[in-house]
Design a protein around this motif. Structure first.
Motif, mmCIF file in Angstrom:
data_model
loop_
_atom_site.group_PDB
_atom_site.id
_atom_site.type_symbol
_atom_site.label_atom_id
_atom_site.label_comp_id
_atom_site.label_asym_id
_atom_site.label_seq_id
_atom_site.Cartn_x
_atom_site.Cartn_y
_atom_site.Cartn_z
ATOM 1 N N THR A 74 4.746 -9.252 -9.458
ATOM 2 C CA THR A 74 3.782 -8.377 -10.127
ATOM 3 C C THR A 74 2.470 -8.362 -9.359
ATOM 4 O OG1 THR A 74 4.784 -8.877 -12.269
ATOM 5 C CG2 THR A 74 2.559 -7.929 -12.298
ATOM 6 N N THR A 75 2.027 -9.538 -8.936
ATOM 7 C CA THR A 75 0.782 -9.631 -8.172
ATOM 8 C C THR A 75 0.858 -8.785 -6.912
ATOM 9 O OG1 THR A 75 0.302 -11.840 -9.026
ATOM 10 C CG2 THR A 75 -0.758 -11.231 -6.945
ATOM 11 N N TYR A 76 1.946 -8.910 -6.169
ATOM 12 C CA TYR A 76 2.063 -8.162 -4.921
ATOM 13 C C TYR A 76 2.236 -6.668 -5.154
ATOM 14 C CZ TYR A 76 1.912 -12.335 -2.061
ATOM 15 O OH TYR A 76 1.492 -13.480 -1.433
ATOM 16 N N THR A 77 2.881 -6.284 -6.244
ATOM 17 C CA THR A 77 3.023 -4.865 -6.568
ATOM 18 C C THR A 77 1.660 -4.244 -6.857
ATOM 19 O OG1 THR A 77 5.263 -5.159 -7.410
ATOM 20 C CG2 THR A 77 4.058 -3.212 -8.188
ATOM 21 N N VAL A 78 0.858 -4.913 -7.680
ATOM 22 C CA VAL A 78 -0.469 -4.387 -8.022
ATOM 23 C C VAL A 78 -1.373 -4.420 -6.792
ATOM 24 C CG1 VAL A 78 -2.505 -4.699 -9.487
ATOM 25 C CG2 VAL A 78 -0.216 -4.963 -10.459
ATOM 26 N N LEU A 79 -1.279 -5.470 -6.008
ATOM 27 C CA LEU A 79 -2.073 -5.545 -4.778
ATOM 28 C C LEU A 79 -1.755 -4.367 -3.866
ATOM 29 C CD1 LEU A 79 -3.999 -6.923 -2.818
ATOM 30 C CD2 LEU A 79 -2.071 -8.346 -2.057
ATOM 31 N N LYS A 80 -0.486 -4.098 -3.658
ATOM 32 C CA LYS A 80 -0.076 -2.985 -2.788
ATOM 33 C C LYS A 80 -0.633 -1.664 -3.312
ATOM 34 C CE LYS A 80 3.905 -0.765 -0.742
ATOM 35 N NZ LYS A 80 4.914 0.100 -1.194
ATOM 36 N N LYS A 81 -0.547 -1.463 -4.608
ATOM 37 C CA LYS A 81 -1.030 -0.228 -5.225
ATOM 38 C C LYS A 81 -2.540 -0.055 -5.013
ATOM 39 C CE LYS A 81 -1.031 2.009 -9.778
ATOM 40 N NZ LYS A 81 -0.652 1.844 -11.181
ATOM 41 N N LEU A 82 -3.302 -1.146 -5.208
ATOM 42 C CA LEU A 82 -4.760 -1.042 -5.066
ATOM 43 C C LEU A 82 -5.189 -0.947 -3.605
ATOM 44 C CD1 LEU A 82 -6.023 -3.340 -7.959
ATOM 45 C CD2 LEU A 82 -5.825 -0.849 -7.892
ATOM 46 N N VAL A 83 -4.411 -1.495 -2.707
ATOM 47 C CA VAL A 83 -4.678 -1.319 -1.278
ATOM 48 C C VAL A 83 -4.433 0.137 -0.896
ATOM 49 C CG1 VAL A 83 -3.849 -1.890 1.043
ATOM 50 C CG2 VAL A 83 -4.305 -3.725 -0.596
ATOM 51 N N GLU A 84 -3.333 0.710 -1.358
ATOM 52 C CA GLU A 84 -3.014 2.116 -1.056
ATOM 53 C C GLU A 84 -4.078 3.063 -1.602
ATOM 54 O OE1 GLU A 84 0.900 2.571 -2.721
ATOM 55 O OE2 GLU A 84 1.871 1.675 -0.960
#
Length: 122
Positions: free
Chosen positions: A42-52
């Motif tokens: 979940t952490t990495y999914t949200v991180l990826k989304k906010l980086v994008e």
């Protein structure tokens, strides 16, 4: 800017980054597990989304903010006033106060803020 409008979980996640940056991604996973109850995925999914979306950066497994917290808060505040109060600051303030009283010091502080923006010193 719509990319600065964060859902509740995204905002709480970004606050962890703002409070601890620069933050190794492994430490971010630990903090999100502790503070949000999130799994690593979940952490990495949200991180990826906010980086994008350009809100955060993840370079060499170190996470930092690409956008300051104040900018996100400013955009969210504007969106609330625009959506719920048709852009009217007086209407927003009247509803926000809702019968509350404020101290003389708070009233003076609000007046100083209004005066500063009226004069274009913001």
């Amino acid at each position: 800017m719509d990319n600065l409008r964060l859902a509740e979980g995204e905002y709480r996640f970004a606050c962890i980054v703002w409070d601890h940056e620069p933050l190794p991604s492994g430490k971010l996973v630990e903090l999100c597990a502790k503070e949000l109850g999130w799994k690593k995925s979940t952490t990495y999914t949200v991180l990826k989304k906010l980086v994008e979306r350009g809100v955060l950066r993840n370079e060499n497994a170190v996470v930092t903010a690409a956008v300051p917290k104040d900018e996100v808060l400013r955009e969210e505040s504007r969106a609330v006033v625009d959506r719920a109060f048709e852009g009217s600051l007086p209407s927003f303030l009247a509803h926000f106060m809702g019968g509350r009283t404020i101290s003389d010091a708070e009233a003076d502080e609000l007046k100083a803020i209004i005066d500063r923006y009226r004069e274009g010193e913001n």
